[in-house]
Write an enzyme that holds these catalytic residues in place. Structure first.
Site, PDB file in Angstrom:
ATOM      1  N   LYS A 117       0.854  -1.197   0.000  1.00  0.00           N
ATOM      2  CA  LYS A 117       0.000   0.000   0.000  1.00  0.00           C
ATOM      3  C   LYS A 117       0.887   1.242   0.000  1.00  0.00           C
ATOM      4  CE  LYS A 117      -3.846   1.860   2.788  1.00  0.00           C
ATOM      5  NZ  LYS A 117      -4.685   1.617   3.986  1.00  0.00           N
TER       6      LYS A 117
ATOM      7  N   SER B 231      -9.710   1.681   2.799  1.00  0.00           N
ATOM      8  CA  SER B 231      -8.813   2.428   1.943  1.00  0.00           C
ATOM      9  C   SER B 231      -7.801   1.580   1.188  1.00  0.00           C
ATOM     10  CB  SER B 231      -8.070   3.464   2.778  1.00  0.00           C
ATOM     11  OG  SER B 231      -7.211   2.824   3.710  1.00  0.00           O
TER      12      SER B 231
ATOM     13  N   SER C 263      -9.802  -0.630   6.996  1.00  0.00           N
ATOM     14  CA  SER C 263      -9.206  -0.517   5.656  1.00  0.00           C
ATOM     15  C   SER C 263      -8.502  -1.750   5.122  1.00  0.00           C
ATOM     16  CB  SER C 263      -8.238   0.653   5.621  1.00  0.00           C
ATOM     17  OG  SER C 263      -8.978   1.834   5.484  1.00  0.00           O
TER      18      SER C 263
HETATM   19  N1  GLN Z   1     -13.086   3.708   6.086  1.00  0.00           N
HETATM   20  C1  GLN Z   1     -12.547   4.165   7.337  1.00  0.00           C
HETATM   21  C2  GLN Z   1     -12.295   5.648   7.288  1.00  0.00           C
HETATM   22  O1  GLN Z   1     -12.548   6.248   6.286  1.00  0.00           O
HETATM   23  C3  GLN Z   1     -11.342   3.380   7.705  1.00  0.00           C
HETATM   24  C4  GLN Z   1     -10.088   3.878   7.119  1.00  0.00           C
HETATM   25  C5  GLN Z   1      -8.907   3.063   7.501  1.00  0.00           C
HETATM   26  O2  GLN Z   1      -9.044   2.020   8.132  1.00  0.00           O
HETATM   27  N2  GLN Z   1      -7.729   3.554   7.149  1.00  0.00           N
HETATM   28  O3  GLN Z   1     -11.858   6.214   8.243  1.00  0.00           O
END
Ligand code: GLN
Length: 508
Positions: free
Chosen positions: A80, A162, A186
């Site tokens: 990532k 994400s 994410s």
């Molecule tokens: N979807 C969640 C957010 O927007 C989680 C993001 C993440 O785990 N980095 O905060």
């Protein structure tokens, strides 16, 4: 023989060990696959072909020389684009880090390279890991400049986020395995939406050093793989205490592959909480998840109904604490120290607006950050401001303690909890991006885990047929702190008797 690119870590490492394939050939096969289909999937922001082939040849040489090798030596992995990789551009999918080339390596990736893994490239993500669909990325992807990351199961739908690029790369066989990060889901949510395995380890199991911070008390890196067994192999490599991260734990690392051999869920109690099956959960998703839970029952586990009323508050707590930490962590991007600066702006008029140091900060941030990032910085500054700190931040911290306590209590009764991962199927592009609240709701099942620091996995649980496409559904297993062995054992046992994880998308 299967196509080389479709191998799991386990399969590829056996073939490398027997001399049937070389890491160079395997790496080439992955790049051939990328050239063939990544223009459709768009998993990568940056590809490192030359570096990868060099790393692969070094691995082959080590093997030829009879060195003792780890199980991931010569295995092509995707990372990532939130992990610092020395000498390889790292963007966090934000314009503010557009031309940022780190001068040091994150601990997670350092451990991967020391174990001999091969870096294929850096995958797309929501900007600074903020989002659930990869749509907040500032980037179009390496192999198709007009497109963002797509779900390999239906190219009209989002891959989740994400870590959407990592999930899509694993699902589409554009790498053998990948690494993601999970602050509120994410790793697990994109894993679920792309039908791969994704593990968020216990907070402190994996070092956060050199991982671009979103919310430091919630962030945790973990494996995104084709099987639970592969997740165990990667967790063995990336876990452990790091003197550069004071929140990393020095708890001994068990061999996570050892307990996979148990293969019986006879004495296991799996809790099912009504709070995870309430309003907002798609009935089609629920049916698949309930079916998977009954599979666990067939395997010998005892299903126990439990109640977790505090879970209702988890999303609200998360969307106060996370932005608070975001606003503090992202203060460092000031147009002076890293990446984009208004002083280097392409637009003359912008540059001439900067009359003071403060203007440089403000204008660089205005140009560099995307809308979602700005929204969270503002929310965070608000909940931390003098008049509102007690009402929001402090209260959320208290509720966080209650959520943690409630989980602890439940885990006196059950070994694991089984829940859905995403309340919906992968959605279409643009369906939720205009409405931040509906996007935030897609985190409702994954978020409760992070404030409590717990480990949790998403495993493929089945599919729903829609628009002539098979759309994936994942199942989440949550355990008490440091219960990765139990989670992995349960997930692996499930994968021994189901073949959802073996299905491959047809990419058209
Ligand atoms: N979807 C969640 C957010 O927007 C989680 C993001 C993440 O785990 N980095 O905060």
């Amino acid at each position: 023989m299967n196509e080389l690119y479709s191998f799991t870590i386990k399969e590829a490492s056996e073939k490398l060990a027997s001399g049937e394939i070389t890491s160079e050939r395997l790496t080439e096969a992955i790049f051939e696959r990328i050239e063939e289909i990544d223009s459709k999937v768009g998993a990568y922001i940056t590809l490192c072909k030359e570096k990868a082939l060099e790393m692969a040849r070094e691995s082959d040489l080590r093997r030829k020389n009879g060195a003792t090798l780890s199980e991931i030596d010569g295995i092509p992995v995707a990372v990532k684009d939130l992990f610092l990789t020395k000498g390889v551009r790292t963007t966090a999918a934000s314009n503010i880090l557009n031309d940022f080339v780190p001068i040091y390596e994150s601990t997670v990736t350092r451990k991967l390279w020391e174990a001999g893994a091969v870096l294929i490239g850096k995958t797309n993500l929501d900007q600074f890991a903020m989002g659930s669909s990869t749509e907040t990325s500032a980037y179009n992807t390496a192999t198709d400049f007009d497109s963002t990351t797509r779900n390999p199961w239906d190219l009209d739908r989002i891959p989740g986020g994400s870590s959407g690029g990592s999930a899509a790369a694993v699902a589409a066989d554009l790498c053998v395995a990948a690494i993601g990060t999970d602050t509120g889901g994410s790793i697990r949510q994109p894993a679920s939406l792309c039908s791969i395995t994704g593990l968020k380890p216990t907070y402190g199991r994996v070092s956060r050093y050199g991982t671009i911070a979103m919310a430091s008390s919630l962030d945790q890196a973990g494996p995104m793989t084709k099987t639970v067994e592969d997740a165990a192999i990667l967790l063995n490599i990336i876990s452990g205490y790091d003197k550069f991260d004071s929140t990393s734990s020095d708890k001994p690392i068990p061999n996570y592959c050892e307990k996979l051999k148990v293969k019986s869920l006879k004495s296991m109690r799996i809790g099912v909480s009504a709070e995870f099956f309430g309003e907002g959960l798609d009935s089609e998703v629920e049916a698949v998840v309930r079916n998977a839970i009954s599979e666990f029952e067939k395997l010998g586990a005892k299903i126990v109904p439990v109640s977790l009323p505090m879970v209702h508050y988890a999303l609200a707590v998360y969307y106060i604490l996370m932005p608070a930490e975001v606003s503090s962590n992202l203060a460092r991007y000031d147009g002076i120290r890293f990446g984009h600066s208004v002083l280097k702006s392409k637009s003359e008029s912008q540059m001439s607006k900067a009359e003071s140091l403060e203007d440089v900060y403000n204008l660089s941030r205005e140009e560099g950050f995307g809308a979602e990032t700005k929204r969270r910085i503002m929310l965070g500054s608000y909940v931390l401001s003098a008049g509102y700190y007690d009402a929001y931040y402090k209260k959320a911290q208290r509720v966080r303690t209650l959520i943690k306590a409630e989980f602890e209590k439940i885990f006196e009764e059950v070994d694991l909890l089984a829940t859905p991962v995403s309340p919906t199927l992968p959605f279409k592009f643009g369906e939720k991006s205009a409405d931040p609240l509906s996007m935030y709701l897609s985190d409702i099942m994954t978020v409760p885990v992070n404030p409590a620091g717990l480990p949790a996995i998403s495993i493929p649980a089945g599919f729903v047929e829609k628009d002539d496409k098979s759309l994936p559904v994942g199942l989440q297993l949550i355990g008490p702190m440091w219960s990765e062995e139990t989670i992995l054992m349960a997930g692996h046992t499930f994968q021994q008797s189901t073949d959802w994880h073996k299905r491959k998308p047809e990419i058209q």
